[in-house]
Design an enzyme around this catalytic site. Structure first.
Site, short mmCIF file in Angstrom:
data_model
loop_
_atom_site.label_atom_id
_atom_site.label_comp_id
_atom_site.label_asym_id
_atom_site.label_seq_id
_atom_site.Cartn_x
_atom_site.Cartn_y
_atom_site.Cartn_z
N CYS A 74 -4.09 7.89 1.76
CA CYS A 74 -4.38 7.36 0.43
C CYS A 74 -5.74 7.89 -0.03
CB CYS A 74 -4.41 5.84 0.49
SG CYS A 74 -4.73 5.05 -1.10
N HIS A 90 4.44 3.18 -1.99
CA HIS A 90 3.00 3.22 -1.72
C HIS A 90 2.22 2.97 -3.01
CE1 HIS A 90 -0.72 5.02 0.24
NE2 HIS A 90 -1.02 5.03 -1.04
N GLU A 91 2.62 3.66 -4.09
CA GLU A 91 1.92 3.49 -5.38
C GLU A 91 2.19 2.11 -5.96
OE1 GLU A 91 -0.31 5.58 -5.87
OE2 GLU A 91 0.49 7.02 -4.44
NI NI Z 1 -2.78 5.11 -2.24
#
Ligand code: NI
Length: 184
Positions: free
Chosen positions: A99, A141-142
């Site tokens: 990330c 994830h987003e």
């Molecule tokens: Ni991220």
């Protein structure tokens, strides 16, 4: 315009983001362009609005870079406005995630393999799509970011303890990010 990427420890990454009023949100197209520019400059494959300091339900994903290893990623480049995950498969898959808000950390995370999601694209057209495999991992994830989560929230307590010093360094800007950052 390249925007600073907010780092782990900043409160903006922990708020639940709000839907955009698409008819009235100022300079939405400019923001989307800035998010793409910021993501590509930082060599990421996704970026969510909280990572540029905005608690709105907007993220971008370009998984194309991963297509050599994961063919299902080819051409997967999308803008998600006001997305809602409405179904998740029971079948799961694990993937090693990283990330831009947590530079230097990558951990294996287990998530549903397939999701169904509704959203508006950059032209404000509605979509209702099933996404599977690595693109679905990127989207989840987003999506986590707009729900106030980060990927290490899915990691067990022992791994988290091992990461503690790294996390402290990230929140102090000592993780060696090669892009503009904003600190807590
Ligand atoms: Ni991220």
């Amino acid at each position: 315009m390249i925007l600073p990427i907010y780092q782990y420890g900043h409160k903006v990454l922990r708020n639940v983001s709000e839907d955009i009023d698409v008819a009235n949100y100022p300079n939405l197209q400019e923001l989307i362009v800035n998010m793409w520019d910021t993501m590509y400059r930082a060599e990421g494959c996704g970026l969510a609005a909280p990572q540029v300091g905005l608690n709105i339900r907007l993220f971008v994903v370009d998984a194309g870079e991963l297509s050599e290893s994961y063919p299902e990623c080819a051409g997967f480049k999308k803008v998600f406005i006001n997305p809602e995950i409405i179904e998740e498969s029971e079948e799961e898959m694990s993937f090693r995630e990283g990330c831009l808000s947590l530079p230097g950390i990558s951990e294996t995370v287990v998530r549903p393999k397939t999701i169904r999601i509704t959203y508006l694209d950059e032209n404000l057209q509605p979509h209702d799509e099933e996404i599977t495999g690595v693109p679905a991992i990127c989207v989840q994830h987003e999506y986590d970011h707009i729900e106030g989560h980060v990927f290490i929230d899915h990691v067990g307590p022992l791994r988290r303890r091992i990461l503690k010093n790294k996390l402290t360094n990230i929140s102090k800007g000592k993780a060696g990010a090669h892009y503009r950052i904003a600190l807590p």
